[in-house]
Design an enzyme around this catalytic site. Structure first.
Site, PDB file in Angstrom:
ATOM      1  N   PHE A 641       0.808  -1.223   0.000  1.00 12.28           N
ATOM      2  CA  PHE A 641       0.000   0.000   0.000  1.00 12.28           C
ATOM      3  C   PHE A 641       0.842   1.274   0.000  1.00 12.28           C
ATOM      4  CE2 PHE A 641      -2.634  -3.285   1.918  1.00 12.28           C
ATOM      5  CZ  PHE A 641      -3.797  -3.142   1.193  1.00 12.28           C
ATOM      6  N   GLU A 643       5.120   3.019   1.158  1.00 18.10           N
ATOM      7  CA  GLU A 643       6.470   2.746   1.629  1.00 18.10           C
ATOM      8  C   GLU A 643       6.485   2.182   3.046  1.00 18.10           C
ATOM      9  OE1 GLU A 643       7.309   6.622   0.886  1.00 18.10           O
ATOM     10  OE2 GLU A 643       8.066   6.257  -1.142  1.00 18.10           O
ATOM     11  N   ASP A 755      -0.331 -17.655   4.668  1.00 22.95           N
ATOM     12  CA  ASP A 755       0.830 -17.247   3.851  1.00 22.95           C
ATOM     13  C   ASP A 755       2.104 -17.346   4.678  1.00 22.95           C
ATOM     14  OD1 ASP A 755       2.213 -16.416   1.641  1.00 22.95           O
ATOM     15  OD2 ASP A 755       1.645 -14.319   1.780  1.00 22.95           O
TER      16      ASP A 755
END
Ligand code: ACK
Length: 993
Positions: A641, A643, A755
């Site tokens: 989304f 840095e 994940d």
């Protein structure tokens, strides 16, 4: 000297500046400076205008006319041109160059001095007869001409002669020709030149079309539309057009021509392609060099013909190299187990220059021999099932099901490509003969399978027991798969009775079932296939409310855990209605009450998606931080989304904390903001030393930020890659233990990560590993490893359990599978799981029983734990708390870590656990398959020429032959171990290559 005489001197000076001023868009009808002979202009009266002819340097005459009767009153002197032919002119222009003396500059001049003259014209179809009397009244006036400049006094007092140029339009001229007449009424004039012209648009080439000379319209406001003709070897695309404007300029180019096939544009024309070049399509592109294995011998080639032995498929573009059929597939091997026969081969050494390679597997059944001792072969039975199919395979393996036992099958594998059909020569086949003796024996003992009942997710089946089976039936195995998805995966379940309830199915889905019996002598053949469908997803059933009891049992070497969970099932429609009325707090209490696991003593994870307004979840689980407390120091990476930065959290009255700050970049949409903060509302619920800690969020000002604890060593995978071989096994186990602690905590809370991978573990300065990366949107969108599955979801294939890939069954058991992969990543210092294998090959090979071999230097115990995590049957995998206590035992008793897989000469697995690794014929093939081809010569030079010889190689041997990179040593030794096991297995099973 008369006034006129003085002018002669000045005119002489002028001749050098007179030049032909005609431009390409003017057609000159008369130019007095270019007339070499007499001009034959007339003057009336004879002593009015003076004709003076001077000669220039090239002895060409300069015709000028002068008049200067400024002292005498009532002057009316005419000078008339010869007859000028109109030609194509519609609008005629007269350009006059003259000097005109300023009356003030002439001393004692009377009031008779004039400073203008008049221009007249007369049109006729033919020249007037010589004797015609001059009648001024016959002429029409064009204009009175005055000088812009006359003699002018300079600052120094010199008198400078200025030359005037005036242009007038004459006409409209409609007759064949005309005369011009200049009337002097008492001025001092020298007419130096007269040019008569009309304008036209000159012929031109534009956009590969030619346009002729064109005369503009009489009416200056309208344009003449002109159609161009394509140049030679060009063809029209959009009709080429130009418009001719009144000033003789071409305007508004439209349309164009393009060079025909075999020709290319050269300086505005279309030239032929040279030999060796071609152009197959008309267009303004250049001729191309003939592609590989083709040539053109003549000029203007439109196609290059394939060289002998090379071909072009119908659909091949002409720009493609000519190709040829592939050679035969290599190293065809077969492998058989109870239920399936696997063929695997390697691609041909010569692919013929194409990528569209496919394989056909042809089957023959060769039973016994006829009277002459010849083997009798016939086509195989039609119900033999080839998974994924027999013809047009794109992969290099196939599984064959439903074969007869005690039968000799011969399989021929041929490689085909797009030009195979164009070649008449013999097909290049590779074959292998398989005897199915070892497979399921005996006839099927199960006849008809009945469906007793079905729900949306289960089907109850039963069948009758044989009255007198040949030997006692120990159990039945029921195998089933979704009819539509048969190539992807199948499931099986076992029962001792003649009925079973198969659960976990999808609504309104047709499943294929078949059953076989296991007797003391082994498995029998399968029954025929029976297809049954689950019930439709009926919303009315749920409206009544049902209580589902879910029992999860673990079997195998680990403990038994039974979780009873009650779910109130409410339809989506009804849920929406209730949601709208229920206050969030009320709802949460209800949820906690219903989902809480009573005996764990740990609070339960709450899915932020169950909040009506997800920002409420953020408010509830994440602290809002005052933005001025955050000091950003530098950017450390890029997140999905925005840095990721590092910096400090400086809360007044507290110690500074190092933090990582994830930012939401500007221009986001509401959905992005929700997805971004979703991770915070998940992370905020956790409190564990091995889970990344959320410090808080900034949501009330921009940029929106998530602030988490800073982890000095970044992501685990890249960290290990940069520290290859630098840790002790105990340190690596310590890292794995930390991850297991975090995952135990998450699974106890009922959170499924989905994940788990080394890239999503962060490492701090003390090597403490913490689980990070929460929120499913990241799994779906951000993870570069995530690939789309056939069901449309995005999944990181290499890390994901087969049941999660095949039908989306994510659970803590699928997280355990991923944990096994993380173990492998850690023990191999960040090696990529399954190396360069494609995702599809990973899925297939896992389904066929292949598991990652132990990394170099990996203790046997750890590899065994990995294999345990990778059990096909999810219920047989260990739980995280079991993994944790196992690792604890290893740490307490480090001698258990001393036995490395490399040291075990015959590392015994049960056949089921045996890593199934492709078999190779030569050292070269083997090195190709593990992408280590660059060491072929090292092996040969070291005297390792057979697979047998490499099977005994140690790590020192590998170093000795010149493999210096530690990662390569590790990959080669891992592969040798697998090869060794496989050779061992072959020797034991008598399996034929
Ligand atoms: O491998 P890295 O240095 O670790 O690069 C990635 C990058 O930001 C993009 O995600 C690093 N990163 C993420 N969270 C943290 C954190 N809490 N502490 C330190 N580095 C982090 C990650």
């Amino acid at each position: 000297m008369s006034t006129a005489g003085k002018y002669c001197v000045l005119l002489f000076l002028l001749k050098s500046i007179l030049s032909d001023s005609a431009t390409s868009n003017q057609v000159v009808l008369l130019d007095t400076t270019a007339v070499l002979g007499e001009l034959d202009w007339k003057t009336y009266p004879v002593n009015g205008w003076d004709a003076i002819t001077e000669m220039d340097e090239q002895n060409r005459p300069i015709h000028t006319f002068q008049v200067c009767h400024v002292m005498e009153p009532n002057q009316n002197n005419w000078l008339r041109s010869g007859w000028i032919q109109r030609q194509a002119a519609q609008r005629v222009y007269v350009e006059m160059r003259f000097t005109l003396r300023d009356c003030n500059s002439i001393p004692w001049v009377s009031g008779t001095c004039k400073e203008t003259f008049n221009l007249f014209y007369l049109q006729t179809n033919e020249p007037l007869p010589a004797a015609t009397r001059f009648r001024p009244s016959d002429y029409s006036k064009v204009d009175t001409i005055a000088a812009d400049e006359s003699f002018t006094q300079t600052d120094l007092g010199d008198r400078v002669l200025r030359l005037n140029t005036e242009v007038r339009e004459v006409g409209p001229v409609t007759q064949n020709g005309f005369y011009l007449a200049f009337q002097d009424v008492g001025a001092c004039i020298a007419l130096v030149s007269v040019k008569v012209f009309y304008k036209r648009c000159p012929s031109t080439l534009r956009n590969l079309a030619s346009f002729p000379d064109t005369v503009p319209h009489m009416d200056s406001s309208s344009l003449v539309e002109v159609r161009g003709a394509c140049v030679e070897n060009a063809e029209e695309r959009d009709t080429p057009k130009l418009y001719c404007g009144a000033d003789g300029d071409w305007l508004v180019p439209l349309g164009h021509c393009i060079c025909s096939i075999g020709h290319e544009e050269m300086d505005g024309f279309c030239g032929a392609c040279n030999p060796g070049f071609f152009k197959a399509i008309a267009g303004n592109t250049k001729c191309s060099k003939c592609p590989l294995h083709s040539s053109s011998h003549d000029q203007a080639g439109t196609l290059c013909h394939c060289d002998k032995g090379f071909y072009r498929a119908l659909k091949d573009p002409t720009t493609m190299a000519c190709t040829r059929p592939p050679s035969a597939p290599r190293n065809l091997v077969s492998l058989i187990n109870d239920t399936a026969l696997f063929l695997r081969w390697m691609p041909p050494s010569d692919l013929g220059g194409r990528k569209d390679i496919t394989y056909n597997v042809l089957c023959q059944r060769c039973d016994g021999s006829d009277g002459d001792g010849m083997t009798q072969c016939e086509a195989c039975e039609p119900d033999l099932r080839f998974i994924p199919r027999a013809l047009g395979l794109t992969g290099t393996s196939v599984a064959i099901l439903d074969f007869a036992s005690h039968t000799n099958y011969t399989f021929h594998v041929e490689a085909m490509n797009g030009v195979s059909g164009l070649v008449l020569s013999a097909r290049l086949l590779t074959n292998v003969t398989v005897n199915t003796q070892q497979a399921g024996s005996g006839p099927a003992l199960v006849g008809i399978i009945n469906k007793d009942w079905s729900t949306q997710d289960s089907i109850a089946l039963s069948w009758s027991e044989m009255e007198q089976p040949p030997s006692e039936i120990v159990e039945y195995e029921v195998k089933y798969y979704e009819k539509e998805q048969e190539q992807l995966s199948y499931s099986s379940t076992r029962t001792k009775s003649t009925s079973v309830v198969v659960t976990g199915l999808r609504p309104s889905t047709v499943y294929v079932f078949h059953v076989r019996a296991r007797t003391a002598a082994g498995y029998t053949a399968y029954s025929s296939n029976f297809e049954f469908e689950t019930a439709a997803d009926d919303p009315d059933i749920a409206d009544q409310g049902q209580v589902l009891v879910m029992v999860t049992a673990s079997v195998g070497g680990f403990s038994l855990l039974v979780i009873l969970t009650l779910f109130l099932l409410i339809t989506g429609r009804c849920q929406g209605y209730i949601k709208a009325r229920m206050k969030s707090e009320e709802k949460r209490r209800t949820r906690l009450h219903s989902e809480h696991v009573p005996f764990s003593g740990i609070k339960t994870y709450v899915d932020p998606d169950t909040y009506e307004d997800p920002t409420q979840a953020v408010e509830e689980f994440a602290k809002e931080i005052v933005p001025s407390y955050i000091c950003i120091e530098r950017v450390i990476g890029a997140g999905e989304f925005g840095e990721v930065c590092s910096g400090y959290l400086r809360i007044p009255g507290r110690m500074d904390i190092s933090v990582a700050i994830k930012t939401l970049k500007g221009g986001y949409m509401d959905q992005h903001r929700r997805d971004f903060l979703r991770e915070a509302s998940i992370m905020g619920q956790f409190n564990n030393p091995n889970i990344i800690r959320l410090e808080g969020v900034v949501t009330n000002s921009r940029p929106v930020m998530i602030v988490v604890e800073y982890m000095e060593n970044g992501a685990l995978d890249s960290f290990l890659r940069t520290r290859d071989g630098q840790f002790t096994v105990l340190q690596l186990v310590g890292m794995l233990r930390g991850i297991a602690v975090g995952m135990t905590y998450l699974s106890d809370m009922g959170y499924v990560h989905r994940d788990l991978a080394a890239r999503n573990i962060l490492v701090d300065e003390n090597l403490v590993c913490k689980v990070s990366d929460f929120g499913m949107s990241r799994v779906l969108e951000d993870d570069s490893e995530a690939a789309y599955t056939t069901t449309g979801g995005k999944i990181p294939i290499r890390w994901t359990a087969p049941e999660a890939i095949a039908y989306g069954k994510f659970s803590s058991a699928s997280d355990i599978w991923s944990y096994g992969i993380v173990m492998w990543e850690v023990m191999s210092y960040g090696e990529r799981p399954y190396w360069e294998m494609s995702n599809q090959d990973v899925i297939l090979s896992i389904d066929e029983g292949y598991r990652l071999p132990a990394p170099m230097g990996c203790p046997v115990t750890l590899h065994q734990l990995m294999l345990h995590c990778w059990q096909k049957e999810w219920s047989q995998r260990p739980r995280f708390n079991e993994v944790l206590s196992f690792l604890d035992k290893l740490t307490i008793n480090p001698s258990s870590l001393l036995t490395l897989v490399n040291d075990v000469q015959s590392y015994s697995h049960s056949p089921e656990e045996l890593p199934d690794y492709p078999l190779f014929i030569s050292i070269g093939d083997w090195l190709d398959s593990i992408k280590m081809s660059q060491y072929k010569n090292n092996f040969l030079a070291g005297g390792y020429t057979t697979l047998d010889s490499i099977s005994t190689m140690s790590i020192e041997d590998i170093r000795r032959i010149g493999v210096c990179l530690i990662g390569h040593q590790r990959r080669i030794i891992s592969s040798i171990q697998s090869l060794r096991l496989q050779l061992h297995h072959i020797q034991q099973s008598g399996f034929q290559v």
